[in-house]
Scaffold this motif. Structure first.
Motif, PDB file in Angstrom:
ATOM      1  N   HIS A 153     -34.328 -23.643 116.514  1.00 59.05           N
ATOM      2  CA  HIS A 153     -35.464 -24.692 116.722  1.00 59.05           C
ATOM      3  C   HIS A 153     -34.993 -26.051 116.348  1.00 59.05           C
ATOM      4  O   HIS A 153     -34.717 -26.438 115.283  1.00 59.05           O
ATOM      5  CB  HIS A 153     -36.397 -24.180 115.949  1.00 59.05           C
ATOM      6  N   THR A 167     -45.766 -23.918 113.614  1.00 58.53           N
ATOM      7  CA  THR A 167     -46.419 -22.854 114.371  1.00 58.53           C
ATOM      8  C   THR A 167     -45.504 -22.012 115.327  1.00 58.53           C
ATOM      9  O   THR A 167     -45.584 -20.673 115.311  1.00 58.53           O
ATOM     10  CB  THR A 167     -47.416 -23.456 115.516  1.00 58.53           C
ATOM     11  N   THR A 168     -44.538 -22.770 115.810  1.00 68.34           N
ATOM     12  CA  THR A 168     -43.347 -22.073 116.659  1.00 68.34           C
ATOM     13  C   THR A 168     -42.703 -21.343 115.616  1.00 68.34           C
ATOM     14  O   THR A 168     -42.282 -19.944 115.865  1.00 68.34           O
ATOM     15  CB  THR A 168     -42.529 -22.968 117.224  1.00 68.34           C
ATOM     16  N   ASP A 170     -43.504 -19.829 112.505  1.00 67.55           N
ATOM     17  CA  ASP A 170     -44.298 -18.655 112.315  1.00 67.55           C
ATOM     18  C   ASP A 170     -44.529 -17.694 113.366  1.00 67.55           C
ATOM     19  O   ASP A 170     -44.397 -16.458 113.016  1.00 67.55           O
ATOM     20  CB  ASP A 170     -45.619 -19.180 111.741  1.00 67.55           C
ATOM     21  N   THR A 171     -44.936 -17.973 114.432  1.00 69.27           N
ATOM     22  CA  THR A 171     -44.947 -16.874 115.496  1.00 69.27           C
ATOM     23  C   THR A 171     -43.786 -16.225 115.987  1.00 69.27           C
ATOM     24  O   THR A 171     -43.810 -14.904 116.061  1.00 69.27           O
ATOM     25  CB  THR A 171     -45.388 -17.767 117.016  1.00 69.27           C
ATOM     26  N   TRP A 172     -42.583 -17.205 116.014  1.00 68.89           N
ATOM     27  CA  TRP A 172     -41.523 -16.217 116.323  1.00 68.89           C
ATOM     28  C   TRP A 172     -40.981 -15.275 115.266  1.00 68.89           C
ATOM     29  O   TRP A 172     -40.705 -14.233 115.499  1.00 68.89           O
ATOM     30  CB  TRP A 172     -40.278 -17.293 116.679  1.00 68.89           C
ATOM     31  N   ARG A 174     -42.921 -13.754 113.009  1.00 63.74           N
ATOM     32  CA  ARG A 174     -43.639 -12.536 112.829  1.00 63.74           C
ATOM     33  C   ARG A 174     -43.479 -11.518 113.953  1.00 63.74           C
ATOM     34  O   ARG A 174     -43.896 -10.568 113.911  1.00 63.74           O
ATOM     35  CB  ARG A 174     -45.248 -13.009 112.955  1.00 63.74           C
ATOM     36  N   THR A 175     -42.658 -12.005 115.021  1.00 62.19           N
ATOM     37  CA  THR A 175     -42.514 -10.851 116.353  1.00 62.19           C
ATOM     38  C   THR A 175     -41.131 -10.193 115.871  1.00 62.19           C
ATOM     39  O   THR A 175     -40.715  -9.208 116.486  1.00 62.19           O
ATOM     40  CB  THR A 175     -42.441 -11.811 117.410  1.00 62.19           C
TER      41      THR A 175
END
Length: 176
Positions: A153, A167-168, A170-172, A174-175
């Motif tokens: 990133h 946001t980017t 945290d989203t990544w 959590r996957t």
């Protein structure tokens, strides 16, 4: 202590945490830290005052194990961690010469000198790398050489970490 069940979060300092380059209109904001003694600037480094101390709790809320991936080395724990309210973090120990310059040249086709070392340090674990110097060459190399999922990133060094960056990440994370 590193938790092997969580992805790693490799953090650069200059750019992602300390904004630099052409300042925004009105200059860079400065902060006082509620975590540092009397809000003092650690080690007298005036650039640290550009680091929003609220980044520390936000970084700790991300579902990852943070690791310093910076030429600051252990100075990141001495100067920056207290400012951010962070515990001592593991540090990627780069080989450096007598002038504190990394002893690795950039790789072929624009590969960043940190790239190979971070894949090696991760040792097969998933990781996100936050830096202002990441290029497509780094992304291609990591994709080809890391057995785990990764996110490289790039952060705008003039702004540092923003809401969109968190946001980017945290989203990544959590996957994974």
């Amino acid at each position: 202590m590193i938790d092997p069940d969580r992805p790693l979060l490799f953090l650069d300092v200059d750019g992602p945490l300390i904004p630099f380059g052409d300042p925004p209109p009105g200059g860079y904001p400065t902060y006082r830290s509620p975590y540092a003694p009397s809000g003092a600037t650690p080690a007298g480094n005036p650039l640290i005052a550009r680091v929003d101390p609220e980044l520390g709790p936000r970084l700790l809320r991300l579902p990852a194990e943070p690791v310093w991936a910076t030429t600051w080395l252990e100075d990141a724990n001495e100067c920056l961690a207290p400012w951010l309210g962070l515990p001592r973090l593991p540090v990627v120990d780069w080989p450096v010469d007598d002038t504190d310059t990394p002893d690795w040249p950039d790789g072929p086709d624009g590969l960043h000198w940190k790239t190979r070392a971070l894949v090696e340090w991760a040792d097969g674990r998933p990781f996100a790398w936050v830096d202002d110097e990441i290029t497509e060459a780094d992304d291609r190399w990591v994709t080809a050489h890391s057995p785990a999922r990764t996110l490289l990133h790039r952060v705008d060094p003039r702004r540092g970490l923003t809401e969109a960056d968190f946001t980017t990440l945290d989203t990544w994370l959590r996957t994974v």
